[in-house]
Design a protein around this motif. Structure first.
Motif, PDB file in Angstrom:
ATOM      1  N   GLU A  33       0.882  -1.173   0.000  1.00 43.73           N
ATOM      2  CA  GLU A  33       0.000   0.000   0.000  1.00 43.73           C
ATOM      3  C   GLU A  33       0.918   1.221   0.000  1.00 43.73           C
ATOM      4  N   PRO A  34       1.309   1.696  -1.180  1.00 43.77           N
ATOM      5  CA  PRO A  34       2.333   2.743  -1.260  1.00 43.77           C
ATOM      6  C   PRO A  34       1.847   4.074  -0.699  1.00 43.77           C
ATOM      7  N   ARG A  35       2.700   4.694   0.112  1.00 39.95           N
ATOM      8  CA  ARG A  35       2.376   5.954   0.779  1.00 39.95           C
ATOM      9  C   ARG A  35       3.473   6.993   0.535  1.00 39.95           C
ATOM     10  N   ASN A  36       4.729   6.534   0.608  1.00 38.13           N
ATOM     11  CA  ASN A  36       5.895   7.369   0.293  1.00 38.13           C
ATOM     12  C   ASN A  36       6.920   6.493  -0.417  1.00 38.13           C
ATOM     13  N   ILE A  37       7.494   7.023  -1.484  1.00 38.04           N
ATOM     14  CA  ILE A  37       8.524   6.294  -2.219  1.00 38.04           C
ATOM     15  C   ILE A  37       9.700   7.228  -2.480  1.00 38.04           C
ATOM     16  N   ASN A  38      10.888   6.743  -2.148  1.00 38.59           N
ATOM     17  CA  ASN A  38      12.113   7.538  -2.321  1.00 38.59           C
ATOM     18  C   ASN A  38      12.014   8.892  -1.619  1.00 38.59           C
ATOM     19  N   GLY A  39      11.392   8.878  -0.440  1.00 39.27           N
ATOM     20  CA  GLY A  39      11.309  10.085   0.369  1.00 39.27           C
ATOM     21  C   GLY A  39      10.262  11.074  -0.065  1.00 39.27           C
ATOM     22  N   LYS A  40       9.411  10.700  -1.018  1.00 41.49           N
ATOM     23  CA  LYS A  40       8.401  11.621  -1.532  1.00 41.49           C
ATOM     24  C   LYS A  40       6.995  11.056  -1.295  1.00 41.49           C
ATOM     25  N   PRO A  41       6.069  11.894  -0.819  1.00 44.62           N
ATOM     26  CA  PRO A  41       4.680  11.446  -0.699  1.00 44.62           C
ATOM     27  C   PRO A  41       4.161  10.962  -2.044  1.00 44.62           C
ATOM     28  N   ILE A  42       3.370   9.913  -2.022  1.00 41.21           N
ATOM     29  CA  ILE A  42       2.987   9.219  -3.247  1.00 41.21           C
ATOM     30  C   ILE A  42       2.327  10.131  -4.278  1.00 41.21           C
ATOM     31  N   LEU A  43       1.555  11.121  -3.850  1.00 39.80           N
ATOM     32  CA  LEU A  43       0.864  11.978  -4.820  1.00 39.80           C
ATOM     33  C   LEU A  43       1.793  12.996  -5.471  1.00 39.80           C
ATOM     34  N   THR A  44       3.014  13.145  -4.941  1.00 43.55           N
ATOM     35  CA  THR A  44       3.947  14.114  -5.514  1.00 43.55           C
ATOM     36  C   THR A  44       4.891  13.494  -6.528  1.00 43.55           C
ATOM     37  N   LEU A  45       4.846  12.174  -6.672  1.00 38.65           N
ATOM     38  CA  LEU A  45       5.693  11.535  -7.677  1.00 38.65           C
ATOM     39  C   LEU A  45       5.207  11.882  -9.079  1.00 38.65           C
ATOM     40  N   ASP A  48       6.460   9.649 -14.654  1.00 42.35           N
ATOM     41  CA  ASP A  48       7.617   8.805 -14.971  1.00 42.35           C
ATOM     42  C   ASP A  48       8.093   8.040 -13.742  1.00 42.35           C
ATOM     43  N   GLU A  49       8.104   8.694 -12.587  1.00 47.55           N
ATOM     44  CA  GLU A  49       8.538   8.024 -11.363  1.00 47.55           C
ATOM     45  C   GLU A  49       7.572   6.901 -10.981  1.00 47.55           C
ATOM     46  N   LEU A  50       6.293   7.137 -11.167  1.00 50.89           N
ATOM     47  CA  LEU A  50       5.284   6.120 -10.860  1.00 50.89           C
ATOM     48  C   LEU A  50       5.391   4.934 -11.816  1.00 50.89           C
ATOM     49  N   ILE A  51       5.637   5.230 -13.082  1.00 50.00           N
ATOM     50  CA  ILE A  51       5.798   4.160 -14.074  1.00 50.00           C
ATOM     51  C   ILE A  51       7.010   3.305 -13.742  1.00 50.00           C
ATOM     52  N   GLU A  52       8.099   3.939 -13.329  1.00 55.34           N
ATOM     53  CA  GLU A  52       9.295   3.185 -12.945  1.00 55.34           C
ATOM     54  C   GLU A  52       9.038   2.346 -11.699  1.00 55.34           C
ATOM     55  N   ALA A  53       8.288   2.902 -10.746  1.00 57.10           N
ATOM     56  CA  ALA A  53       7.949   2.143  -9.545  1.00 57.10           C
ATOM     57  C   ALA A  53       7.115   0.921  -9.902  1.00 57.10           C
ATOM     58  N   LYS A  54       6.138   1.115 -10.800  1.00 54.70           N
ATOM     59  CA  LYS A  54       5.287  -0.011 -11.222  1.00 54.70           C
ATOM     60  C   LYS A  54       6.127  -1.086 -11.913  1.00 54.70           C
ATOM     61  N   LYS A  55       7.071  -0.682 -12.739  1.00 54.13           N
ATOM     62  CA  LYS A  55       7.952  -1.651 -13.391  1.00 54.13           C
ATOM     63  C   LYS A  55       8.749  -2.447 -12.359  1.00 54.13           C
ATOM     64  N   ALA A  56       9.235  -1.756 -11.336  1.00 49.31           N
ATOM     65  CA  ALA A  56      10.012  -2.426 -10.298  1.00 49.31           C
ATOM     66  C   ALA A  56       9.136  -3.390  -9.506  1.00 49.31           C
ATOM     67  N   PHE A  57       7.917  -2.972  -9.197  1.00 47.54           N
ATOM     68  CA  PHE A  57       6.987  -3.875  -8.506  1.00 47.54           C
ATOM     69  C   PHE A  57       6.724  -5.120  -9.350  1.00 47.54           C
TER      70      PHE A  57
END
Length: 293
Positions: A33-45, A48-57
């Motif tokens: 349940e993603p809330r913060n990724i790489n020190g950033k609140p999820i809605l501020t990504l 491109d950052e979200l797409i990369e996170a999804k690829k990693a998941f």
């Protein structure tokens, strides 16, 4: 009989995406349940950052069961329009991460003004549920402190007054406010979405691992087990160590019973406590990662 699946707020295990994925994998948890990724609140990504996170998941066999958004964690006295922009962004984030659920809240309301703002809370929540439905997303309300849905009575009101709103049960949040957890789960069962797993002791205001407090988590899980045959996510939210994003999501002083050296250690301890609780109460994990009695 329910099919329980473990998920987690992995930002409590580490700040970076790599740290979060590693924590999930070593604990055998395949949902986040993603809330913060790489020190950033999820809605501020960015997209491109979200797409990369999804690829990693995807590459690591991890799926998003629900978006850990902050939507609704705003004063009810602020204009609704200000927050709709964030809400529409949250819906887009759900799409990019491939989830059809979003955690949210029912606005900060002074507890002596509940009746004054009830209709406005219901109006705003109803509007957001309608918009989310158009995007294929179910909004899921968590019982948080200092919001309209802080106690079981208010939770029951939301569940019965807003068609399509899902409920998230959090035992620790109820106990930190000296509320009855059985009343809380019965209110949430009106339209249960899933559970957040952390435990607490009211008098000392301590957050503790699952089964170590007053949250009756084993009993709650059994109640849910008898209520549904559906998949029910148990989202681990340890709160056992002061993680980087804590001050941005909770104004309470974090008071804990145990001492840990780092986030990874506390996260693993919480995950093991939950798995031990399930085992001790007759639940077993199958090859697909589903816990059943």
């Amino acid at each position: 009989m329910a099919k329980f699946v473990l998920s987690a707020f992995a930002d409590e295990a580490g700040t970076t995406l790599d740290e979060q994925i590693a924590a999930l994998k070593r604990n055998g948890i395949s949902y986040i349940e993603p809330r913060n990724i790489n020190g950033k609140p999820i809605l501020t990504l960015t997209d491109d950052e979200l797409i990369e996170a999804k690829k990693a998941f995807d590459a690591n066999g991890i799926k998003v069961n629900s978006l850990g958004s902050p939507i609704g964690k705003y004063p009810i006295s602020e204009p609704f329009e200000i927050h709709l922009k964030d809400f529409h962004r949250a819906l887009e984030v759900c799409r990019l991460l491939g989830t059809d659920k979003m955690r949210m809240f029912s606005f900060f309301v002074h507890q002596n003004e509940l009746e004054k703002y009830r209709e406005e809370v219901i109006y705003r929540m109803t509007e957001m549920v309608k918009i989310a439905k158009e995007h294929g997303v179910t909004l899921c309300h968590e019982n948080e402190s200092d919001i309209y849905g802080q106690n079981p009575k208010q939770m029951r009101d939301l569940m019965t007054s807003i068609d399509g709103l899902g409920g998230i049960f959090d035992a620790a949040n109820y106990r930190m406010n000296n509320q009855d957890v059985i009343d809380g789960i019965n209110a949430t069962l009106i339209n249960l979405a899933y559970l957040h797993i952390k435990d607490a002791i009211y008098e000392s205001q301590l957050i503790v691992p699952a089964g170590d407090g007053e949250g009756k988590i084993a009993e709650i899980i059994d109640i849910v087990n008898k209520h549904t045959d559906n998949v029910v996510y148990l989202t681990l939210e340890p709160h056992l160590f002061l993680f980087d994003a804590y001050k941005g999501i909770d104004k309470h002083e974090l008071k804990v019973k145990y001492t840990f050296n780092n986030n990874s250690e506390s996260f693993d301890f919480a995950a093991n406590a939950l798995k031990n609780l399930l085992n001790e109460n007759g639940y077993e994990r199958n090859a697909e990662g589903i816990w059943k009695k």
